[in-house]
Design a protein around this motif. Structure first.
Motif, short mmCIF file in Angstrom:
data_model
loop_
_atom_site.label_atom_id
_atom_site.label_comp_id
_atom_site.label_asym_id
_atom_site.label_seq_id
_atom_site.Cartn_x
_atom_site.Cartn_y
_atom_site.Cartn_z
N THR A 228 -46.70 0.09 -52.40
CA THR A 228 -45.70 0.39 -51.38
C THR A 228 -44.82 -0.82 -51.07
N ALA A 229 -45.28 -2.02 -51.43
CA ALA A 229 -44.48 -3.22 -51.17
C ALA A 229 -43.25 -3.28 -52.07
N ASN A 230 -43.30 -2.60 -53.21
CA ASN A 230 -42.16 -2.55 -54.14
C ASN A 230 -41.48 -1.20 -53.96
N ARG A 231 -40.31 -1.19 -53.34
CA ARG A 231 -39.67 0.08 -52.99
C ARG A 231 -39.32 0.90 -54.22
N GLU A 232 -38.93 0.24 -55.31
CA GLU A 232 -38.58 0.97 -56.52
C GLU A 232 -39.80 1.70 -57.07
N VAL A 233 -40.93 0.99 -57.15
CA VAL A 233 -42.16 1.60 -57.65
C VAL A 233 -42.65 2.68 -56.69
N PHE A 234 -42.56 2.39 -55.39
CA PHE A 234 -43.02 3.33 -54.38
C PHE A 234 -42.26 4.66 -54.46
N TYR A 235 -40.93 4.59 -54.51
CA TYR A 235 -40.15 5.82 -54.58
C TYR A 235 -40.31 6.51 -55.94
N ALA A 236 -40.52 5.73 -57.00
CA ALA A 236 -40.77 6.34 -58.31
C ALA A 236 -42.06 7.16 -58.26
N PHE A 366 -40.17 2.88 -64.72
CA PHE A 366 -40.17 2.02 -63.53
C PHE A 366 -41.55 1.42 -63.30
N LEU A 367 -42.59 2.21 -63.54
CA LEU A 367 -43.94 1.78 -63.21
C LEU A 367 -44.39 0.58 -64.04
N THR A 368 -43.86 0.44 -65.25
CA THR A 368 -44.32 -0.64 -66.13
C THR A 368 -43.31 -1.77 -66.28
N THR A 369 -42.09 -1.58 -65.80
CA THR A 369 -41.07 -2.62 -65.96
C THR A 369 -40.70 -3.30 -64.64
N LYS A 370 -41.06 -2.70 -63.51
CA LYS A 370 -40.71 -3.26 -62.22
C LYS A 370 -41.87 -4.00 -61.55
N VAL A 371 -42.94 -4.21 -62.32
CA VAL A 371 -44.09 -4.97 -61.82
C VAL A 371 -44.45 -6.03 -62.87
N ALA A 372 -45.29 -6.98 -62.48
CA ALA A 372 -45.77 -7.99 -63.43
C ALA A 372 -46.59 -7.30 -64.52
N PRO A 373 -46.55 -7.79 -65.77
CA PRO A 373 -47.32 -7.17 -66.85
C PRO A 373 -48.80 -7.03 -66.53
N SER A 374 -49.35 -7.98 -65.78
CA SER A 374 -50.78 -7.93 -65.45
C SER A 374 -51.11 -6.85 -64.44
N GLN A 375 -50.07 -6.24 -63.83
CA GLN A 375 -50.26 -5.20 -62.82
C GLN A 375 -49.83 -3.82 -63.31
N ALA A 376 -49.36 -3.72 -64.56
CA ALA A 376 -48.75 -2.48 -65.03
C ALA A 376 -49.71 -1.30 -65.01
N SER A 377 -50.94 -1.51 -65.50
CA SER A 377 -51.90 -0.41 -65.54
C SER A 377 -52.23 0.08 -64.14
N ARG A 378 -52.31 -0.86 -63.20
CA ARG A 378 -52.65 -0.47 -61.84
C ARG A 378 -51.49 0.30 -61.18
N ALA A 379 -50.28 -0.05 -61.54
CA ALA A 379 -49.14 0.71 -61.02
C ALA A 379 -49.17 2.15 -61.55
N VAL A 380 -49.48 2.29 -62.85
CA VAL A 380 -49.60 3.63 -63.43
C VAL A 380 -50.77 4.38 -62.80
N ALA A 381 -51.88 3.65 -62.56
CA ALA A 381 -53.05 4.28 -61.95
C ALA A 381 -52.75 4.73 -60.52
N ALA A 382 -52.04 3.90 -59.77
CA ALA A 382 -51.65 4.30 -58.41
C ALA A 382 -50.80 5.56 -58.46
N ASN A 383 -49.89 5.61 -59.43
CA ASN A 383 -49.10 6.81 -59.62
C ASN A 383 -49.99 8.01 -59.92
N ASN A 384 -50.99 7.82 -60.79
CA ASN A 384 -51.89 8.92 -61.15
C ASN A 384 -52.68 9.42 -59.95
N ILE A 385 -53.06 8.50 -59.06
CA ILE A 385 -53.80 8.91 -57.86
C ILE A 385 -52.94 9.83 -57.00
N VAL A 386 -51.72 9.37 -56.72
CA VAL A 386 -50.83 10.16 -55.88
C VAL A 386 -50.43 11.44 -56.59
#
Length: 447
Positions: A228-236, A366-386
């Motif tokens: 949620t701290a990254n508005r682009e990722v959050f809205y995506a 957006f989920l894999t390019t708007k975050v650090a590479p070390s956080q990409a899987s977790r961004a996708v996982a957060a998306n999968n949860i929601v």
């Protein structure tokens, strides 16, 4: 290069693409064969059929909600290729359980007491399997592809996924009356998928070692909160999730709608899913060409607005379908296509999916390019949860509408209205994207 074709010659991409293609194909072959066979051969009422279809969708989705956070952590903190191989090995055992359940159902042996619970157990296990594979298929792309190739790779993975769904759906339609052959097929493709997974190049973790939180609730909450701290990722994430709320309602409706509104057999229900899959694949490629490799939500609001229009048209076509001109025998594909309005049904479905694909594919990038590479899987996982929570909500919504007596065709119209929320979310995402670009340009302008 803004097309995806050059990636199909790259050793760094092809094994992952083939593994994901086989994964989507086998998932869909098993699930669709199971649902069609039970809907058409076990139950004899629209309510029971809709309930079974909805429960099957919820069972498959539940692991995404419970385990995505753990899967995302593992994918970021372990070698992604090694996880893929373990997941694909597990698929062989899972499909053995599903194949046995299909065989018992086909033979009519303890259908309610044993066969259907086995089918649901395998479906749940495949949900677990896909939960751990899901974060990797997108997050591994920035490790193996150049920055300007990520959108093309994402679009190709998405297009390949829906082509695989289409192929699995076609086959499932024909095997719905021959589930003994389907049982053998799902085992065979599971084995092939394992061998392709062994060719995926290594993808070691890129960040510092961290302790994995195996509590699904605390880890899920932490992962979503960080995004949620990254508005682009959050809205995506919000836009993707609401899109799949709509998608889950539509997919649950397709088999019962084909049987009870259009009086069509399982092959026609499969044809619906085929056209939907072709459309998403076309939309995935089209939006990459329009964006020329740039990750942007520029076309997302208008795409989902056009999707809403086509869903409304699909509703009116279904309402206008004149069942009184036919006898009560369910139509096969040839008979269905002999009616002029059949092409209106299929054409509207195709356009729904094209515009849907154009909406959702850039959002995954957006989920894999708007975050650090070390956080990409977790961004996708957060998306999968929601996403999974949204899809469970969509499944429950479809079940609730059926329970209170809302006709299937009217449920489709509700999906059109829900698209308007996605228009708003897409517009918010595009605004967040432009704000982020403006902020990034300001320091450069002052230097």
């Amino acid at each position: 290069m803004f097309t995806s074709t050059h990636l199909l010659k790259q050793r760094r991409f092809v094994p992952l693409f083939c593994t994901q293609l086989l994964n989507a194909f086998n998932d869909n072959l098993y699930k669709t064969t199971m649902v069609l066979f039970v809907v058409y051969s076990v139950y004899n009422s629209a309510d029971s059929e809709t309930v079974f279809s909805g429960v099957a969708s919820a069972v498959f989705i539940l692991p995404f909600f419970l385990l995505s956070a753990i899967a995302g952590q593992l994918a970021d903190l372990r070698d992604k290729a090694a996880i893929i191989r373990k997941v694909k090995a597990a698929e062989i055992g899972i499909m053995a359980v599903g194949a046995f359940g299909l065989y018992l159902t086909w033979e009519g042996i303890a259908v309610e007491a044993v066969a259907i619970p086995l089918l649901m157990l395998a479906l749940f296990a495949m949900g677990v399997h896909s939960t751990f594979f899901g974060p990797i298929k997108y997050a591994i792309l920035p490790q193996h592809l150049k920055k300007e190739e990520v959108l093309a790779g994402t679009g190709l993975v998405e297009a390949g996924t829906y082509i695989a769904i289409m192929t699995g759906t076609i086959l499932a339609g024909f095997l719905a009356d021959h589930v003994e052959i389907a049982a053998i097929a799902i085992m065979g493709f599971a084995v092939i998928g394992y061998f392709t997974s062994r060719q995926v190049p290594p993808a070691p973790p890129t960040g510092e070692p961290e302790k994995i939180d195996y509590n699904p609730f605390t880890s899920s909450w932490k992962m979503i909160r960080e995004c949620t701290a990254n508005r682009e990722v959050f809205y995506a994430i919000l836009a993707i999730s609401f899109f799949w709320t709509i998608g889950s309602v539509l997919f649950i409706q397709f088999p019962p709608l084909a049987k009870n509104v259009l009086l069509a057999d399982p092959t026609v229900a499969s044809l619906f899913l085929v056209f939907f899959s072709i459309g998403v694949a076309l939309g995935s490629v089209a939006v990459n060409l329009l964006l020329k490799g740039v990750v942007s939500a520029r076309y997302s609001p208008i795409s989902v607005l056009l999707m809403a229009v086509m869903v409304a048209i699909f509703y009116f076509v279904c309402k206008a379908w004149n069942a009184g001109l036919r006898d009560t025998q369910l139509m096969d594909v040839a008979t269905f296509l002999s009616y002029p309005m059949a092409w209106a049904v299929l054409g509207s479905l195709l356009l729904i999916a094209i515009f849907g694909g154009m909406f959702v594919v850039p959002l995954y990038a957006f989920l894999t390019t708007k975050v650090a590479p070390s956080q990409a899987s977790r961004a996708v996982a957060a998306n999968n949860i929601v996403n999974s929570g949204a899809m469970v909500f969509g499944s429950l919504l479809a079940l609730g509408l059926s329970a209170v007596g809302v006709p299937l065709a009217e449920q489709v119209l509700l999906s059109a209205g829900m698209c308007l929320v996605s228009v708003w979310l897409g517009a918010r995402l595009y605004k967040a994207e432009k704000d982020a670009a403006l902020m990034a340009s300001e320091p450069a302008a002052t230097m």
